[in-house]
Write a protein that holds these residues in place. Structure first.
Motif, PDB file in Angstrom:
ATOM      1  N   GLU A  81    -105.182  33.973 -24.109  1.00 37.88           N
ATOM      2  CA  GLU A  81    -104.039  33.104 -23.833  1.00 37.88           C
ATOM      3  C   GLU A  81    -104.200  32.402 -22.492  1.00 37.88           C
ATOM      4  N   ASP A  90     -97.163  25.472 -28.563  1.00 38.85           N
ATOM      5  CA  ASP A  90     -96.690  26.576 -29.395  1.00 38.85           C
ATOM      6  C   ASP A  90     -96.844  26.234 -30.873  1.00 38.85           C
ATOM      7  N   ARG A 106     -97.073  31.758 -29.512  1.00 30.12           N
ATOM      8  CA  ARG A 106     -98.336  31.260 -28.997  1.00 30.12           C
ATOM      9  C   ARG A 106     -99.475  31.585 -29.975  1.00 30.12           C
ATOM     10  N   SER A 110     -99.042  36.284 -25.814  1.00 28.85           N
ATOM     11  CA  SER A 110     -98.782  36.050 -24.406  1.00 28.85           C
ATOM     12  C   SER A 110     -97.930  37.184 -23.848  1.00 28.85           C
TER      13      SER A 110
END
Length: 796
Positions: A81, A90, A106, A110
């Motif tokens: 990430e 997103d 995500r 995350s």
């Protein structure tokens, strides 16, 4: 009523193709191993990807250490990430109903993982084996957190909270209704209540998900191969999420080994492969394993329903009250909020004249795989709700279930029918009573009823049931979709190009996943243009070749995509007739056209062929004044209403009381899907849908334990029916042409999956009625049925 599947029409000679059981043109290629799937794509410099997935249902990520993996032989790189933050957007759903809350999602986790199998890191290596080895070398330090997998438990005070912006795990509350249910309940002789479960299902297409991405630095162009049901939509979502110009993104959907809804959603791996291909400067391919598919590809269903029916003692149902709790999983998938709400609650009165509905659906997030569309996408749940409720009403009133249905069915003279005053939906056409009677006659309902007591005296527990279903198909009407939070159009495209030699190519925005579009669409075009089918090619799934489209879902290929092709073909014919008239030096209304030839009406000796007209369209030396050269038409067909498919299905089952095993003795389906383009393909669609519906009724069910582990995580534990567990079903068709599209078609792709679960469950419960058993939740596995019998015997 039965449709013969033996008669076929040769593809090389012209006939009236529509309505004929033409053999699929695709089969020879597929059966001889010449199909081309995403995992078959080979590109120079190819690399292979593997995904580090969460081993926890809910945990905080303390750290990710990829240092060992990045030094391993063949490893090109690792993404987490931290590499994507600020560069990739997103994952967002495209159907958000009402005021539903959208939690952040995500592509790589995350800070926290929220379901087993959530992607945590992405490894790219020179070989697949090297990528898999590198996954094992990545150290992820997790802090386990409390888990909740049940949607009702997730709403309780003190339940683990998944997202900061979703208080109480409640994504939203959807309400729908019409009529006056309170008044119906007040005037009813009794209220009949049932609790129903539509269990979580795992789609099992033969081909798992796969992605192959290639970035051309010279052209600054990204090419993606993937088995998408909605290629143009997938292209749009990728462009938006990557921040990449859409015209520099080319998406190709090659052959697809089944979709069933799960290949129409937007997944992290699609973003990751596309990003990695550009980031590392090498083509990247990822193919899902079956165990990954079970964890990370969207699941289906997962509802709990509480139903109350207000009824009179004569069997009249005055109203339905529905309270549903839907499990959407850890994040919102593309259509997650729309399936248990609009697609389920709207059908809670089914094929019946029930004046009032009071429905409320609570949408809940849990530590499970996201839930989205699976074949039928809400309509199987809706049919199950009303049909099991009708059986409960029949049992409470002591009325035969078939008779109760007959008393409440919408009459033929009531169409078009607006259910409970729905603001948008209309059941367009049909004859439900005739269909019900045909199903009862073919299954031998009266005979089985008369024999039940005698069979029980012999120790045989045989049950018979007939249930009904209906569904609106051909999702369309773009303004209506937008009004209900659906961020796609409802139209479908067809570009029909006649080449200068008279051969034809149809470029369709629909997308086959085994539907037989190369055959059925060629039948439609061949009928209009009076050309042999082998003169017509069908192209789908390439966003550079097909100008636009929305893809295949909601049984929309024929009513929307087929209507687009039909409209385009008629436009081609109209232009070709004008060109032929100019060549023959007469007015267009003096020209007759048939079987590939234009002639002056009454003078067939003065003629020009379709191929000659096509050549003239491009030579352009004798075109009508003001006409442009070429013979090419593009249509974006926008439906004005959704046609209403329906059917009545009947089943006879026998239950072994000592083992709980259910055997299907007979199965009959009588369906009205409007005009049949290809009866052979229609029958095949019914067989496939019925197999999946029988699977839900008797065998399938995804289960998590209290720690969020998927205990049905492989084919060793998740059961779906084998070929010898599917009976030889008898399928017939009743035809009421749809009044709202030029082909008069409705849609059949999901029908069997909608129809089968309630009729199988009803037949089993009928077989066990002598034990006092009125309901068992799906799947009706032998252990579950055996325990129900034993529990009933102890009570008695």
């Amino acid at each position: 009523m039965n449709i013969s599947v033996n008669a076929t029409v040769a593809q090389s000679e012209h006939a009236n193709f529509v309505g004929q059981p033409v053999l699929r043109r695709e089969d020879a290629r597929m059966l001889t191993g010449r199909g081309r799937f995403t995992d078959d794509i080979q590109l120079p410099g190819m690399t292979y990807a593997a995904v580090v997935r969460s081993s926890y249902g809910h945990a905080r990520i303390r750290s990710i250490d990829a240092s060992r993996a990045t030094t391993m032989a063949g490893v090109v790189g690792v993404l987490t990430e931290a590499d994507l933050a600020g560069k990739v957007g997103d994952i967002r759903p495209n159907w958000v109903v009402g005021n539903s809350i959208v939690p952040p999602h995500r592509p790589l986790a995350s800070g926290r993982v929220r379901y087993l199998g959530e992607p945590v890191a992405f490894v790219v290596a020179n070989t697949r084996a090297q990528a898999v080895d590198a996954v094992e070398a990545i150290d992820v330090d997790y802090e386990p957190l409390p888990v909740v997998v049940d949607q009702e438990a997730a709403l309780q005070p003190g339940a683990p909270q998944l997202h900061d912006n979703v208080p109480g795990n409640l994504i939203g509350v959807f309400t729908l209704g019409g009529g006056d249910y309170a008044a119906a309940a007040a005037s009813a002789d009794r209220l009949v209540k049932v609790r129903l479960v539509n269990q979580r299902l795992i789609p099992n297409p033969m081909e798992p998900r796969a992605v192959c991405a290639y970035y051309d630095e010279l052209e600054e162009r990204l090419t993606i191969y993937m088995p998408s049901q909605v290629p143009h939509m997938s292209k749009r979502w990728l462009a938006e999420t990557l921040g990449w110009p859409e015209h520099r993104l080319h998406l190709i959907a090659p052959d697809i080994g089944g979709g069933f809804g799960c290949k129409m959603h937007f997944y992290p791996e699609e973003i990751l492969c596309a990003y990695a291909a550009r980031h590392f400067g090498r083509p990247v391919r990822w193919t899902e394993t079956r165990s990954e598919s079970y964890q990370a590809t969207t699941h289906g269903r997962a509802h709990v329903e509480y139903v109350e029916a207000a009824v009179k003692n004569d069997g009249q149902v005055l109203g339905i009250k529905l309270r549903s709790v839907a499990n959407l999983g850890a994040y919102l998938s593309n259509m997650g909020t729309g399936i248990p709400t609009i697609n389920t609650a709207s059908y809670a009165t089914g094929t019946y004249h029930i004046p009032s509905l009071d429905a409320e659906v609570r949408l809940v997030t849990t530590n499970t795989t996201p839930v989205d569309a699976y074949r039928g996408a809400g309509r199987p749940e809706g049919a199950y709700i009303i049909e099991r409720t009708m059986d409960a009403v029949a049992n409470a009133l002591g009325i035969d279930p078939l008779e109760l249905r007959r008393r409440n069915l919408i009459r033929a003279d009531q169409f078009p029918y607006i259910p409970y005053g729905h603001p948008v939906f209309v059941w367009d056409s049909g004859d439900y009573h005739r269909c019900l009677d045909a199903a009862a006659e073919q299954i031998g309902y009266a005979k089985w009823r008369s024999q039940q007591s005698e069979l029980r005296a012999q120790g045989r527990h045989v049950g018979v049931a007939i249930t009904c279903y209906m569904e609106l198909v051909g999702m369309g009407m773009s303004p209506m979709l937008k009004e209900h939070g659906f961020d796609r159009g409802g139209w479908e495209s067809a570009q029909l190009r006649v080449h200068s030699d008279g051969n034809v190519t149809l470029f369709s925005g629909s997308m086959s996943q085994g539907h037989g579009h190369a055959t059925s669409y060629a039948q439609i075009v061949g009928d209009v243009l009076q050309l042999p089918m082998d003169h017509i090619d069908v192209v789908q799934g390439d966003t550079d070749r097909v100008p636009a489209g929305h893809g295949t879902f909601n049984s929309r290929s024929m009513p929307v995509g087929g209507s687009a092709a039909f409209t385009a073909a008629n436009k081609i014919l109209a232009k070709a007739t004008q060109i032929a008239a100019a060549m023959l030096q007469v007015k267009a209304d003096a020209v007759t056209y048939k079987t590939g030839n234009f002639w002056i009406t009454g003078r067939p000796e003065q003629r020009v062929s379709f191929a000659q007209v096509a050549r003239m369209a491009y030579v352009a030396s004798n075109l009508p004044t003001g006409m442009q050269a070429g013979l090419d038409e593009i249509v974006c067909y926008e439906p004005q209403e959704m046609p209403a498919s329906y059917g009545m299905h009947a089943a006879v089952v026998e239950v072994d009381k000592d083992t709980g095993e259910v055997k299907i003795l007979d199965y009959v389906g009588i369906d009205d899907v409007g005009n049949l383009i290809n009866p052979l393909l229609c029958e095949g669609q019914m067989h496939g849908g019925l197999a999946q519906g029988i699977g839900q009724a008797l065998y399938e069910g995804a289960e998590y334990d209290d720690t969020g582990q998927l205990v049905t995580g492989s084919l060793l534990d998740y059961t779906f029916p084998k070929s010898d567990q599917i009976p030889r079903v008898r399928v017939g068709f009743q035809v009421t042409p749809a009044p709202n599209n030029p082909l008069g078609v409705k849609g059949i792709g999901e029908a069997g999956c909608v129809a089968a679960p309630p009729v199988i469950v009803s037949a089993v419960c009928d077989a066990l009625s002598s034990f006092g058993i009125t309901h068992i939740d799906m799947p009706l596995t032998p252990p579950k049925v055996w325990r129900a019998i034993r529990d009933a015997q102890r009570v008695r």
